[in-house]
Design a protein around this motif. Structure first.
Motif, PDB file in Angstrom:
ATOM      1  N   PHE A 133       0.872  -1.168   0.000  1.00 16.70           N
ATOM      2  CA  PHE A 133       0.000   0.000   0.000  1.00 16.70           C
ATOM      3  C   PHE A 133       0.904   1.211   0.000  1.00 16.70           C
ATOM      4  O   PHE A 133       1.839   1.252   0.781  1.00 16.70           O
ATOM      5  CB  PHE A 133      -0.790   0.114   1.305  1.00 16.70           C
ATOM      6  CG  PHE A 133      -1.745  -0.969   1.595  1.00 16.70           C
ATOM      7  CD1 PHE A 133      -1.332  -2.126   2.205  1.00 16.70           C
ATOM      8  CD2 PHE A 133      -3.089  -0.826   1.308  1.00 16.70           C
ATOM      9  CE1 PHE A 133      -2.230  -3.117   2.521  1.00 16.70           C
ATOM     10  CE2 PHE A 133      -3.992  -1.798   1.639  1.00 16.70           C
ATOM     11  CZ  PHE A 133      -3.563  -2.950   2.237  1.00 16.70           C
ATOM     12  N   LEU A 141      -6.697   4.575   5.728  1.00 17.51           N
ATOM     13  CA  LEU A 141      -7.605   3.469   5.978  1.00 17.51           C
ATOM     14  C   LEU A 141      -7.713   3.164   7.468  1.00 17.51           C
ATOM     15  O   LEU A 141      -8.806   3.099   8.034  1.00 17.51           O
ATOM     16  CB  LEU A 141      -7.085   2.238   5.230  1.00 17.51           C
ATOM     17  CG  LEU A 141      -7.939   0.986   5.258  1.00 17.51           C
ATOM     18  CD1 LEU A 141      -9.241   1.247   4.557  1.00 17.51           C
ATOM     19  CD2 LEU A 141      -7.208  -0.152   4.575  1.00 17.51           C
TER      20      LEU A 141
ATOM     21  N   LEU B  13      -0.926 -13.564  -4.711  1.00 15.35           N
ATOM     22  CA  LEU B  13      -1.055 -13.891  -3.290  1.00 15.35           C
ATOM     23  C   LEU B  13      -1.047 -12.622  -2.456  1.00 15.35           C
ATOM     24  O   LEU B  13      -1.822 -12.435  -1.512  1.00 15.35           O
ATOM     25  CB  LEU B  13       0.126 -14.788  -2.892  1.00 15.35           C
ATOM     26  CG  LEU B  13      -0.018 -15.545  -1.580  1.00 15.35           C
ATOM     27  CD1 LEU B  13      -1.217 -16.470  -1.659  1.00 15.35           C
ATOM     28  CD2 LEU B  13       1.244 -16.333  -1.297  1.00 15.35           C
ATOM     29  N   LEU B  14      -0.150 -11.751  -2.842  1.00 14.69           N
ATOM     30  CA  LEU B  14      -0.015 -10.462  -2.165  1.00 14.69           C
ATOM     31  C   LEU B  14      -1.328  -9.685  -2.200  1.00 14.69           C
ATOM     32  O   LEU B  14      -1.806  -9.170  -1.188  1.00 14.69           O
ATOM     33  CB  LEU B  14       1.070  -9.675  -2.890  1.00 14.69           C
ATOM     34  CG  LEU B  14       1.700  -8.518  -2.147  1.00 14.69           C
ATOM     35  CD1 LEU B  14       2.255  -9.001  -0.849  1.00 14.69           C
ATOM     36  CD2 LEU B  14       2.796  -7.930  -3.011  1.00 14.69           C
ATOM     37  N   ALA B  17      -3.869 -11.095   0.022  1.00 17.40           N
ATOM     38  CA  ALA B  17      -3.601 -10.729   1.412  1.00 17.40           C
ATOM     39  C   ALA B  17      -4.049  -9.297   1.676  1.00 17.40           C
ATOM     40  O   ALA B  17      -4.669  -8.987   2.699  1.00 17.40           O
ATOM     41  CB  ALA B  17      -2.120 -10.895   1.719  1.00 17.40           C
ATOM     42  N   VAL B  18      -3.729  -8.394   0.746  1.00 21.78           N
ATOM     43  CA  VAL B  18      -4.128  -6.998   0.893  1.00 21.78           C
ATOM     44  C   VAL B  18      -5.645  -6.893   0.992  1.00 21.78           C
ATOM     45  O   VAL B  18      -6.188  -6.182   1.840  1.00 21.78           O
ATOM     46  CB  VAL B  18      -3.606  -6.163  -0.306  1.00 21.78           C
ATOM     47  CG1 VAL B  18      -4.318  -4.837  -0.377  1.00 21.78           C
ATOM     48  CG2 VAL B  18      -2.115  -5.958  -0.187  1.00 21.78           C
ATOM     49  N   LEU B  21      -6.939  -8.183   4.350  1.00 21.24           N
ATOM     50  CA  LEU B  21      -6.605  -7.237   5.405  1.00 21.24           C
ATOM     51  C   LEU B  21      -7.583  -6.063   5.391  1.00 21.24           C
ATOM     52  O   LEU B  21      -8.161  -5.692   6.412  1.00 21.24           O
ATOM     53  CB  LEU B  21      -5.177  -6.727   5.179  1.00 21.24           C
ATOM     54  CG  LEU B  21      -4.581  -5.847   6.261  1.00 21.24           C
ATOM     55  CD1 LEU B  21      -4.368  -6.652   7.501  1.00 21.24           C
ATOM     56  CD2 LEU B  21      -3.269  -5.249   5.788  1.00 21.24           C
ATOM     57  N   THR B  22      -7.784  -5.497   4.217  1.00 22.82           N
ATOM     58  CA  THR B  22      -8.643  -4.333   4.114  1.00 22.82           C
ATOM     59  C   THR B  22     -10.095  -4.682   4.426  1.00 22.82           C
ATOM     60  O   THR B  22     -10.760  -4.014   5.205  1.00 22.82           O
ATOM     61  CB  THR B  22      -8.571  -3.741   2.699  1.00 22.82           C
ATOM     62  OG1 THR B  22      -7.223  -3.709   2.282  1.00 22.82           O
ATOM     63  CG2 THR B  22      -9.157  -2.364   2.664  1.00 22.82           C
TER      64      THR B  22
END
Lengths: 292, 318, 552
Positions: A133, A141, B13-14, B17-18, B21-22
């Motif tokens: 990010f 966020l 995969l990343l 995961a993001v 998480l969000t």
């Protein structure tokens, strides 16, 4: 926000082991800021929230004068007092965030670099996720979802610094753990904990700490950005918040630029000092090889 | 080949995961029902309110467990269905909001990157060729100053001088204006983001060029009688170009972050300012979609830079 | 904008306006007569800046504040309206005749009118509308006195009906000049029951009809080619209107100055000077309408104790508020009438600016260690715990909140809460607040403000927002609606003002100055007339009308 990158350039063609006048000037400014942040309530300042309405001057905002050194804002609040009070949150968050980041990120980084294996794989993955990010987006966020106090905002920014710090700590540890003296120590059967504390940490900590000032600059700017967008400490006076209030309406910016400009000046000088001093330190400790 | 596949798989995969998480953060830390319905969400004694609550729950699948909701969201998302905004009518659809605003942000970031590159290259060349002299020292100081000024502060200063005092640049962005006007309106916002980044590029490039200039082949070129300009542009620049491009790619993330602030100050309705608005309004679907888009672009750009790297230097493929 | 309006909260009987534009100043170029401005031009899209968006445009259920009413007025027509001289004249209706004892009112509708979807405008539509409205928990409260549960109406024929209000009222038609009088298509109302999202797509008889809407972004209406008023009242010139909600007053002004909007409304008096300086703008100010005040929920601790309410009033620096936020415009308010109103009560003043008095009251109250229903302490460290809410997002409203914090923080522990206008009104209706910033009153017929004051309008959902009940007040209100001797009305209203003051449920701050500002491309704002010829007002408390507007 890429303040950390390759080395300073031609002026170190001859490695100068002097910190220089500029460095100490910056340190002086920072010391002054820290003093202000700690002692503002005790200083003989006007109240930062009171409305100093003065019918003889007409309607606020009042331009800078002997009564109000930095002028007042639209609600006749003293900009000088507010700017100084703004140092408290901005610096506290910056300092706490980078401290938390260094402690946690540094620990994880050293562990990964030394032990390798699954610790390294997991933490590297986590770092990469956090780093995918743009940091401001993640900060926005997270701060939008929580009760924003001094503690929580510092923690969020601290969280954001874990990945970059961790990666650097890991790289540094990797380098040192492959050196002969460490290999030798392991050969003799010395305990890992012993090795880490006695051999690795001192060598890693010095260059890392020179990055602390640079990291704090990033944290202060990040807090400023969040405050500007309205996402820093609730109801707190912050430099970012003051700048936003003074620039939100073009009319205000046009007629009373001092409301934004003085906080901008303070913020700029502080970040500049942190950057400059941090850079000097980095050159001093010759940290070139550490940056990835 | 295996390397590429591996990296792409890692990237996916990343992103997963993001997204987890969000999605998790939004739904666990926030209160979706309240954000959709407002105070009615808590008004459990009123039969009308209860009806609305039930309607909202089924519309937004709020009564299912979190992993199920995530799965639903994910399957919709990859098909381009970003859902609807958190309003009692579900209008407008998020994809509409995004498709309207994304181009503006992309343009802004592209312009900023362009400015940064166009400014930094000559700047680096000139200062490298005059390394150590007064003009170089002054320029280094300037670069320092530029990097030390946070982008929102820079935006305010630029707005004050160029829009308000001098009147050279327009104050706001008007969506209905013709393309040329809109591009002109974006100049100042793009500069706000681009200038600090230009300073970063310049610093890097300058160091690289200085190193290159000390190489033997440069000396050879000089003895051959080639002009300074030619040496600088053709020979000194080339070896540095590659790592320059890498840095440019990697800094796109910083530019995207900067666009959030720039769009807010200059009132451009792009996804950056929309992110801030939606976050303040707790409009989760929009926030989620924008975060995913930003993270995806970030990851993809990094991936591309990585691939470009390996194409040029196979040794890096480890 | 700054504080919510509840004048649209429900039955809107605040047709507040007064002859023309009161003390408002007009900048150059703002004449009303068409001949001075040229011939009206047909065509163009008008861009309007409003202070908030709405949840829906359903006259039977939506909580319509100023912005909602402005939009509603474009697609609906009211049965009656106020002329510039203050009399009530028929608009969509043809006439309304009372019986001698005012217990029955005979309404005659205009013939040949149809809704946008083609449904004919008949008594059945009116009856259906009132039925549905009465059943709405919020708006229903406003209409029930005029449309009771049983025996509310009698249909005579397709265009004639008889209303039988609960109590005799000499002023019934004035209640039908706003939300209660907007008649919507019965076909649409039926469809609404099945699909509530259709609330966003209103169908009425008005000069404009619904085209498209994106919530919190823009709502677009286009000309109704078949408008009944084209022959009787005048043609509709605009092709379309676009409404843009812009809650922040500074932003709204900036958009107008940049040419991104054609016309806006605002109560932000700080901007008036800017408007006057710009000679290309026309400024129309009305000051005899609503009041802005702090409204206190008397049903919820700690403000159920009158001492705490008094303390809050005494702690508030009203003069400072005026100096900072009014900047010389408008005037401080003591009550719901301005000093030049015939109903003004000179013995009633609003307390404030007495920090010592406030401190004494708070000390007394907190000294008793009062505890809330759930056991939590109402005072902490000698200060009363409270919450202050307002509608936003608005930079001005946040500044005002900071100002109040300065005033109150030595005696009150204040938590601050900003909400969207729609949420704000909802929470107030549900009684989920301590203190809010609010706008209200100013009905042209002051008796119509009863809906905010009567005991019977207190409930789970309450239009009597402060939830203050006084039998004495109710009796006064009934008499005001039907005075045995019309000359006594003034005295009765003055008594009402005293009663309101004594409740300490309101801390009156200022009389709202509503400004409607437009660029020099906008004309005809003041050219409206009623079917029977009376000239109509340019704007009512910030509510704008567009059927006579044209763009050059």
């Amino acid at each position: 926000m890429s303040a950390v990158n390759s080395s300073a350039g031609a002026e170190t063609a001859v490695a100068r082991k002097k910190l220089g006048f500029g460095f100490w000037l910056c340190i002086g400014w920072l010391a002054a800021m820290v003093f202000i942040a700690l002692f503002t309530p005790l200083l003989p300042l006007k109240s930062p929230t009171a409305n100093f309405l003065d019918s003889s001057q007409g309607r606020p905002p009042y331009s800078p004068s002997w009564k109000h050194w930095f002028g007042t804002d639209k609600d006749a609040r003293d900009v000088f007092a507010r700017t100084l009070y703004g140092a408290r949150i901005s610096l506290t968050v910056g300092f706490s965030a980078i401290t938390a980041g260094f402690l946690v990120g540094g620990t994880i980084g050293v562990m990964s670099g030394y032990f390798r294996g699954w610790i390294d794989r997991v933490s590297s993955f986590v770092f990469v996720v956090l780093l995918s990010f743009p940091s401001l987006v993640l900060a926005i966020l997270l701060t939008s979802l929580i009760e924003r106090s001094l503690l929580t905002v510092s923690l969020v920014l601290g969280l954001l610094s874990i990945a970059p710090v961790g990666r650097l700590a890991r790289a540094a540890t990797l380098q040192y753990s492959e050196r002969e003296f460490v290999l030798a120590a392991r050969q003799i059967g010395a305990k890992d904990r012993h090795i880490i504390v006695k051999e690795i940490l001192p060598n890693v900590a010095i260059p890392m700490s020179s990055l602390a000032l640079l990291g704090m600059a990033v944290a202060v700017v990040a807090e400023g950005g969040l405050a500007f967008l309205g996402l820093s400490v609730e109801k707190g006076i912050t430099w970012g918040g003051l700048i936003q209030l003074g620039s939100d309406a073009s009319k205000t910016l046009e007629k009373a630029p001092w409301i934004s400009f003085f906080p901008i000046l303070m913020l700029f000088l502080t970040v500049l000092s942190l950057n400059f001093a941090g850079d000097r330190l980095r050159t001093f400790f010759d940290v070139k090889e550490m940056t990835l | 080949m295996r390397y590429y596949v591996q990296r792409v798989a890692l990237a996916i995969l990343l992103l997963l995961a993001v997204s987890m998480l969000t999605f998790g953060a939004l739904n666990v830390l926030g209160d979706p029902l309240f954000n959709i319905l407002g105070p009615v969400a808590g008004d459990v004694n009123n039969p009308d309110s209860i009806k609305m609550i039930e309607l909202a729950k089924s519309e937004f699948s709020l009564d299912r467990p979190l992993p199920v909701r995530y799965a639903i969201w994910l399957s919709d998302f990859v098909r381009g269905d970003f859902g609807v905004t958190f309003s009692s009518t579900g209008q407008p659809p998020v994809s509409g909001v995004i498709s309207e605003r994304l181009p503006r942000t992309v343009t802004l970031v592209a312009m900023a990157q362009l400015f940064a590159i166009l400014v930094s290259i000559p700047w680096a060349l000139i200062t490298a060729s005059r390394a150590g002299k007064i003009s170089d020292r002054i320029s280094t100081l300037n670069a320092f100053f530029l990097v030390a000024m946070p982008n929102f502060a820079l935006a305010v200063i630029l707005k004050f001088f160029f829009s308000i005092k001098l009147g050279w640049m327009p104050l706001t962005f008007v969506a209905d204006d013709p393309l040329s006007s809109r591009l002109f309106q974006m100049i100042l916002p793009a500069l706000t983001i681009g200038l600090p980044v230009a300073a970063v590029y310049q610093r890097l490039l300058r160091t690289d060029i200085i190193t290159t200039l000390q190489q033997d082949f440069i000396l050879l070129a000089r003895t051959k009688g080639l002009s300074r300009t030619r040496i600088l542009l053709v020979h000194a620049l080339r070896p540095s170009l590659f790592s320059f491009i890498t840095v440019v790619g990697l800094n796109t993330g910083a530019l995207i972050g900067g666009s959030i602030v720039s769009e807010t100050v200059f009132r451009i309705p792009g996804i950056g300012s929309t992110l801030v608005e939606s976050v303040l309004r707790n409009d989760f679907p929009v926030v989620l979609a924008i975060v995913m888009i930003v993270a995806s672009s970030f990851v993809i750009i990094n991936l591309l830079v990585d691939f470009a790297y390996t194409l040029i230097d196979p040794r890096v493929r480890r | 904008m700054v504080f919510t309006v509840a004048c649209g909260g429900g039955g809107d009987d605040d047709g507040s306006t007064e002859p023309a534009t009161s003390d408002g100043t007009d900048t150059t170029g703002g004449s009303a007569a068409p001949s001075e401005e040229g011939e009206p031009v047909v065509g163009g899209t008008l861009r309007v800046g409003l202070e908030a968006d709405v949840d829906g445009l359903n006259p039977t259920a939506s909580a319509l504040a100023v912005s909602g009413l402005t939009m509603a007025q474009a697609v609906f027509d009211p049965l009656f309206t106020f002329a510039t001289d203050g009399t009530v004249v028929p608009y969509l209706a043809e006439s309304m005749t009372p019986s001698t004892d005012f217990t029955e009112w005979t309404l005659k509708l205009r013939a040949g009118v149809a809704f946008h979807d083609g449904t004919p405008f008949t008594v059945d539509a009116v009856i259906k509308q009132f039925e549905i409205t009465r059943n709405d928990p919020l708006v229903g409260l406003a209409v029930r006195p005029y449309y009771p549960e049983t025996d509310a109406v009698a249909k005579i024929d397709d265009l004639t009906m008889v209303f039988k209000p609960l109590e005799p009222s000499q002023y019934f038609p004035s209640a039908l000049t706003a939300q209660l009088g907007y008649i919507a298509s019965p076909t649409w109302l039926d469809a609404l029951a099945a699909d509530p999202t259709l609330e966003q797509q209103p169908v009425g008889t008005g000069p404009f009809q619904f085209d498209s809407r994106t919530e919190d972004s823009v709502t677009k209406f286009v000309r109704n080619e078949a408008w009944w008023g084209t022959d009787l009242v005048g043609p509709v010139y605009l092709d379309a209107i676009e409404f843009y909600p812009v809650p922040d007053a500074d932003t709204r002004t900036e958009l107008l100055l940049n040419g991104d909007l054609d016309i806006i409304h605002t109560t932000d008096t700080n901007q008036f000077e800017t408007y006057r300086e710009d000679t290309s703008l026309t400024l129309d100010i009305s000051e005899d309408g609503e009041e802005y005040f702090l409204m206190i929920n008397t049903a919820k601790a700690p403000f159920d104790d009158v001492r705490v309410r008094q303390a809050l009033a005494l702690a508030t620096d009203r003069q400072g508020y005026y100096d900072l936020f009014n900047g010389g415009e408008g005037q401080l308010a003591n009550q719901m009438f301005t000093p030049d109103s015939p109903y003004y009560n000179p013995d009633v003043t609003q307390e404030g600016n007495d920090p010592e008095g406030a401190a004494a009251l708070v000390a007394e109250y907190c000294g008793e260690n009062p505890v809330a229903e759930d056991g939590s302490a109402l005072c902490t460290d000698g200060k009363v715990n409270m919450e202050y809410q307002w509608s936003g997002p608005s930079v001005l409203a946040t500044r005002i909140a900071d100002f109040y914090n300065e005033n109150w923080s030595s005696l009150f522990n204040v938590t601050f809460d900003e909400k969207s206008q729609a949420d704000h009104i909802q929470e107030a209706a549900l009684g989920l607040y301590n203190v809010v910033g609010w706008r209200q009153f100013g009905a042209e017929n002051p008796g119509d403000d009863r809906v905010w004051l009567e005991c019977r309008n207190i409930g789970g959902i309450s239009l009597n927002w402060p939830r203050y009940c006084s039998e004495e007040r109710d009796a006064l209100i009934k008499e005001i609606a039907n005075p045995a001797n019309p000359d006594e009305r003034t005295g009765l209203l003055q008594q009402l003002v005293q009663n309101i003051h004594d409740s300490y449920a309101y801390i009156f701050m200022t009389h709202s100055s509503w400004a409607v500002v437009h660029t020099d491309k906008v004309h005809g704002q003041c050219d409206r007339i009623a079917p029977e010829g009376s000239p109509l007002v340019c704007s009512t408390n910030g509510r704008m009308y567009f059927h006579s507007t044209w763009l050059s």
